[in-house]
Write a protein that holds these residues in place. Structure first.
Motif, short mmCIF file in Angstrom:
data_model
loop_
_atom_site.label_atom_id
_atom_site.label_comp_id
_atom_site.label_asym_id
_atom_site.label_seq_id
_atom_site.Cartn_x
_atom_site.Cartn_y
_atom_site.Cartn_z
N ASN A 38 0.85 -1.19 0.00
CA ASN A 38 0.00 0.00 0.00
C ASN A 38 0.89 1.24 0.00
O ASN A 38 1.37 1.67 1.05
CB ASN A 38 -0.93 -0.01 1.22
N TYR A 39 1.09 1.78 -1.17
CA TYR A 39 1.96 2.95 -1.33
C TYR A 39 1.38 4.16 -0.62
O TYR A 39 2.12 5.01 -0.10
CB TYR A 39 2.14 3.23 -2.82
N GLY A 40 0.04 4.28 -0.58
CA GLY A 40 -0.57 5.43 0.04
C GLY A 40 -0.30 5.54 1.53
O GLY A 40 0.06 6.60 2.04
N TRP A 41 -0.45 4.41 2.26
CA TRP A 41 -0.17 4.43 3.70
C TRP A 41 1.32 4.69 3.96
O TRP A 41 1.68 5.36 4.94
CB TRP A 41 -0.59 3.12 4.34
N ALA A 42 2.18 4.17 3.11
CA ALA A 42 3.61 4.44 3.28
C ALA A 42 3.90 5.93 3.10
O ALA A 42 4.73 6.51 3.80
CB ALA A 42 4.43 3.61 2.30
N MET A 43 3.18 6.56 2.14
CA MET A 43 3.40 8.00 1.92
C MET A 43 3.00 8.83 3.12
O MET A 43 3.55 9.91 3.35
CB MET A 43 2.61 8.45 0.69
N VAL A 44 2.02 8.35 3.90
CA VAL A 44 1.66 9.08 5.13
C VAL A 44 2.87 9.18 6.05
O VAL A 44 3.23 10.26 6.55
CB VAL A 44 0.49 8.37 5.84
N GLY A 45 3.53 8.04 6.26
CA GLY A 45 4.70 8.04 7.14
C GLY A 45 5.85 8.83 6.57
O GLY A 45 6.52 9.59 7.29
N PHE A 46 6.11 8.68 5.26
CA PHE A 46 7.23 9.39 4.66
C PHE A 46 7.00 10.91 4.68
O PHE A 46 7.95 11.69 4.81
CB PHE A 46 7.44 8.93 3.22
N THR A 47 5.75 11.33 4.54
CA THR A 47 5.46 12.77 4.60
C THR A 47 5.73 13.32 6.00
O THR A 47 6.29 14.41 6.15
CB THR A 47 4.00 13.02 4.20
N VAL A 48 5.33 12.57 7.02
CA VAL A 48 5.59 13.00 8.40
C VAL A 48 7.09 13.14 8.64
O VAL A 48 7.57 14.14 9.20
CB VAL A 48 4.95 12.02 9.40
N THR A 49 7.87 12.15 8.22
CA THR A 49 9.32 12.22 8.43
C THR A 49 9.94 13.34 7.61
O THR A 49 10.91 13.98 8.04
CB THR A 49 9.97 10.88 8.06
N ALA A 50 9.40 13.62 6.40
CA ALA A 50 9.94 14.71 5.58
C ALA A 50 9.71 16.06 6.26
O ALA A 50 10.60 16.92 6.28
CB ALA A 50 9.28 14.69 4.20
N VAL A 51 8.51 16.24 6.82
CA VAL A 51 8.23 17.51 7.51
C VAL A 51 9.14 17.67 8.72
O VAL A 51 9.68 18.76 8.97
CB VAL A 51 6.74 17.56 7.92
N TYR A 52 9.33 16.61 9.48
CA TYR A 52 10.19 16.72 10.66
C TYR A 52 11.66 16.87 10.27
O TYR A 52 12.44 17.47 11.01
CB TYR A 52 9.99 15.51 11.57
N THR A 53 12.04 16.33 9.13
CA THR A 53 13.40 16.57 8.64
C THR A 53 13.61 18.05 8.34
O THR A 53 14.64 18.64 8.71
CB THR A 53 13.67 15.72 7.37
N LEU A 54 12.63 18.67 7.68
CA LEU A 54 12.72 20.11 7.43
C LEU A 54 12.71 20.90 8.74
O LEU A 54 13.39 21.91 8.87
CB LEU A 54 11.55 20.55 6.55
N GLN A 55 11.94 20.40 9.71
CA GLN A 55 11.90 21.08 11.00
C GLN A 55 13.27 21.03 11.68
O GLN A 55 13.74 22.03 12.25
CB GLN A 55 10.83 20.43 11.88
N LEU A 56 13.92 19.87 11.63
CA LEU A 56 15.23 19.74 12.26
C LEU A 56 16.30 20.53 11.52
O LEU A 56 17.26 21.02 12.12
CB LEU A 56 15.62 18.27 12.34
N LEU A 57 16.15 20.66 10.18
CA LEU A 57 17.15 21.38 9.41
C LEU A 57 16.96 22.89 9.46
O LEU A 57 17.94 23.65 9.52
CB LEU A 57 17.10 20.92 7.94
N THR A 58 15.71 23.36 9.44
CA THR A 58 15.44 24.80 9.31
C THR A 58 14.67 25.39 10.47
O THR A 58 14.52 26.62 10.55
CB THR A 58 14.65 25.07 8.01
N LEU A 59 14.12 24.53 11.37
CA LEU A 59 13.35 24.96 12.54
C LEU A 59 12.07 25.72 12.17
O LEU A 59 11.49 26.43 12.99
CB LEU A 59 14.20 25.85 13.47
#
Length: 693
Positions: A456-477
């Motif tokens: 299920n690519y869609g459910w995986a994208m939910v998790g990857f989107t969350v980690t992408a946002v938090y990656t931006l948060q850790l890099l740029t605050l």
């Protein structure tokens, strides 16, 4: 228990992908360079798209090529941006230059989108660090990815091939059970055959995948793969006998009414299916097989065959199930065979470049399509006042697949998954969780996402989107500022990809049906020549039989995709669906005749020659009917008519199959005469000759 956990395909894949991503982050956190650890973890995304984790006899050579392309694209983007070259022009040049990789081979073709993703990642880094740092990140990241995967595949040797073989045995079990479970409901091909066609298609696709893995690993020269090679050859024998067809619904009904044959055949099929599932687990979890016997089931079938000697169904099922039982009991194939020759097209660079520089080249047109989509994405970023519209362009590349249907499904899953993931991330950012807990949660979410991404690519994208946002948060605050913008970018990228697949040189499968049908008939003709030859050799027969199955699979895949394309001609596709149904019956008869020819159950030379001439005439009539767009009758006058009856008296099993093949070809000729005149009247459908393509 630990075997089922560590060798499970989803778990094994998720652990590998999670570790290769998160270990650099852990090292960066430990050394105090978390930002570089997070940037370093972006490189595996490029490597995954490029297929650099595919076990291959030239594993490190492919790794060096991939890393060089990533670093080269990164350098080119930075240098050209410094010279104020427009971004659409940069992306167009890169796409058209790297498009030649698709002419080298299908595996090399994956380097094009991967290298473009590396170039797009560089957009977010350009200007924020020296020119050499992105190059170093790509070079070291690719090296880390390759070394880690090499170590993993050394630790879990043979595991990718074991996973494919296990899936193949499970698919054969499902196919056998579905085919013989409800015989009395299989009298109407229009309702009974499509589900069986889907299962047969999946089995042949898995066989092709195993072939490719065996050749990429050069397994026939490696003694470590001896047991897996034997298991693969056993699967070939099993598929051969499971997929045969007598196709006598009236005789089946008579036998069912006169005896308890349906229950006995179902008993045999369920016994075989249960054993195949056990063998699938044994292959996957590195277990030795236990003893097996189905003498009682075969004895019951033989008893029915003796009680009803005038009905061919009993003898047919008893013979084929006895051969299946022998394979399962002895745990070795019925006969030794060589691997199918590796027919994947691999061109050297200069001939590939010469072939690529043509408007008829699919690789050239695909590269041009991608370059236009990326140019539109960059111009859209300019219109929205985005200095670096990398998210739109990455979305375009991630959702673009080989066909319209696959792209549409990927677009839906990515858009829905991104929306849900952004909503979750927006809510979670308000809690201001400490950095350590955040990284631990990202690790867990990444593992769960990779556990579900294959199914299920869609459910995986939910998790990857969350980690992408938090990656931006850790890099740029300031990750919260990106949430709404990233969703808008995702939707724009999905719309651009959909428009590109619909309007930019689309490869409509409904327009390719005729060519694939012609190729399937060509494979059938080659198989008939081998089967009815004077001395058919078993390895050659096995190779040609699989070519027939694969050619029909290509036709069936085209039909399935054409049914989902926008604006298709329903009458044309309905007729082609019936044509494909009769083609499947011919494939099953060829499977059965291959076993008979290998057992030297042959015809007399004179009768074999007459049947061969009749089959070739019928096949050529079908091919010419597909070739010419003219009313029936004008071309048929130049073709010899096949005799309706080639022998008198009782027919042998081989003759019964041949007679039914001729009957199916006659029906297919009639169908194609109607279907081709009902095709759409625009685009590639206007070409009346196959030779013009």
């Amino acid at each position: 228990m630990w075997r089922r956990l560590i060798y499970h395909p989803e778990v094994n894949y998720a652990l590998r992908q999670t570790l290769v991503l998160c270990l650099p982050v852990a090292v960066g956190l430990f050394l105090g360079y978390l930002n570089y650890g997070l940037l370093f973890s972006l490189v595996p995304a490029c490597c995954n798209v490029a297929g650099l984790d595919t076990p291959h006899k030239r594993f490190f050579k492919r790794l060096i090529i991939g890393g060089s392309l990533f670093a080269g694209c990164s350098l080119a983007v930075q240098l050209l941006l410094a010279q104020d070259v427009p971004l659409p022009l940069i992306l167009t040049g890169l796409a058209m230059t790297l498009g030649v990789t698709a002419e080298l081979s299908s595996l090399h073709a994956r380097l094009l989108p991967a290298s473009l993703i590396a170039a797009i990642f560089t957009l977010s880094l350009a200007g924020n660090m020296p020119v050499w740092e992105p190059l170093l990140i790509y070079a070291c990241g690719t090296l880390w990815y390759g070394v880690f995967n090499w170590f993993w595949f050394t630790l879990w040797r043979e595991q990718p091939l074991r996973e494919s073989l296990s899936l193949l045995y499970r698919q054969l079990a499902d196919y056998c059970e579905a085919k013989y479970s409800l015989l009395t409901q299989h009298t109407d091909p229009s309702t009974a055959l499509p589900p069986l066609l889907n299962r047969q298609q999946k089995a042949v696709d898995l066989i092709t995948q195993c072939y490719q893995q065996l050749h990429m690993l050069a397994a026939n020269k490696n003694s470590e793969y001896k047991r897996l090679l034997r298991a693969f050859q056993m699967a070939m024998d099993l598929q051969e006998h499971i997929s045969v067809s007598l196709h006598l619904p009236e005789e089946v009904q008579k036998l069912v009414e006169r005896s308890h044959a349906e229950a006995v055949i179902r008993w045999n099929a369920q016994t075989v299916a249960a054993r195949l599932r056990v063998m699938a687990d044994d292959i996957l979890y590195h277990r030795f097989p236990q003893r097996f016997s189905m003498d009682k089931q075969i004895g019951a079938l033989e008893k029915i065959a003796r009680q009803h000697p005038d009905n061919p169904v009993g003898q047919f099922c008893a013979w084929h199930f006895s051969r299946i039982a022998r394979v399962l009991r002895l745990q070795r194939p019925l006969y030794p065979r060589n691997l199918m020759a590796d027919k994947e097209r691999r061109l050297p660079l200069i001939p590939a470049l010469r072939s690529y520089l043509s408007l008829k080249s699919p690789a050239f047109r695909n590269a041009a399509r991608i370059s236009v989509m990326l140019s539109v994405a960059s111009l859209m970023g300019v219109a929205l006042h985005l200095p670096k519209p990398y998210w739109i362009m990455m979305t375009v590349l991630f959702v673009t697949q080989n066909g319209y249907s696959a792209t549409r499904v990927r677009i839906f899953h990515r858009a829905a998954g991104t929306l849900v993931g952004l909503v979750i991330a927006a809510g979670a950012l308000h809690f201001h969780v400490p950095e350590g807990y955040t990284l631990a949660a990202m690790l867990l979410i990444t593992l769960i996402s990779y556990l579900t991404i294959r199914k299920n690519y869609g459910w995986a994208m939910v998790g990857f989107t969350v980690t992408a946002v938090y990656t931006l948060q850790l890099l740029t605050l300031n990750g919260e500022q990106f949430i709404v913008a990233r969703f808008i970018d995702t939707v724009i990228g999905c719309l651009i990809a959909l428009g590109g697949m619909v309007w930019l040189w689309p490869q409509w499968q409904s327009g390719l049906l005729r060519k694939n049908a012609h190729d399937a008939l060509e494979a059938d003709q080659d198989a008939m020549r081998l089967i009815l030859s004077d001395d058919p050799q078993a390895p050659t027969l096995a190779y040609q039989r699989m070519r027939v199955n694969q050619a029909h699979n290509a036709l069936f895949n085209s039909l399935n995709q054409a049914m989902q394309e926008p604006g298709f001609n329903s009458h044309y596709l309905a007729d082609m669906k019936l044509w494909v149904t009769h083609s499947q019956f011919i494939v099953e008869h060829i499977n059965a005749m291959t076993t008979l020819a290998r057992e030297h159950n042959m015809l007399t030379p004179d009768l074999a020659e007459r049947y061969l001439q009749s089959c070739e005439i019928a096949l050529q009539r079908c091919q010419q009917r597909l070739e010419y767009d003219e009313p029936g009758g004008s071309n048929d006058a130049n073709i010899m008519e096949s005799p309706e009856m080639l022998s008198h008296g009782p027919l042998s099993t081989m003759e019964q199959h041949l007679q039914r093949v001729l009957g199916h070809l006659s029906t297919m000729h009639t169908i194609s005469s109607v279907a081709w005149r009902q095709r759409p009247r625009h685009g590639i459908w206007l070409r009346t000759r196959l030779s013009e393509r």
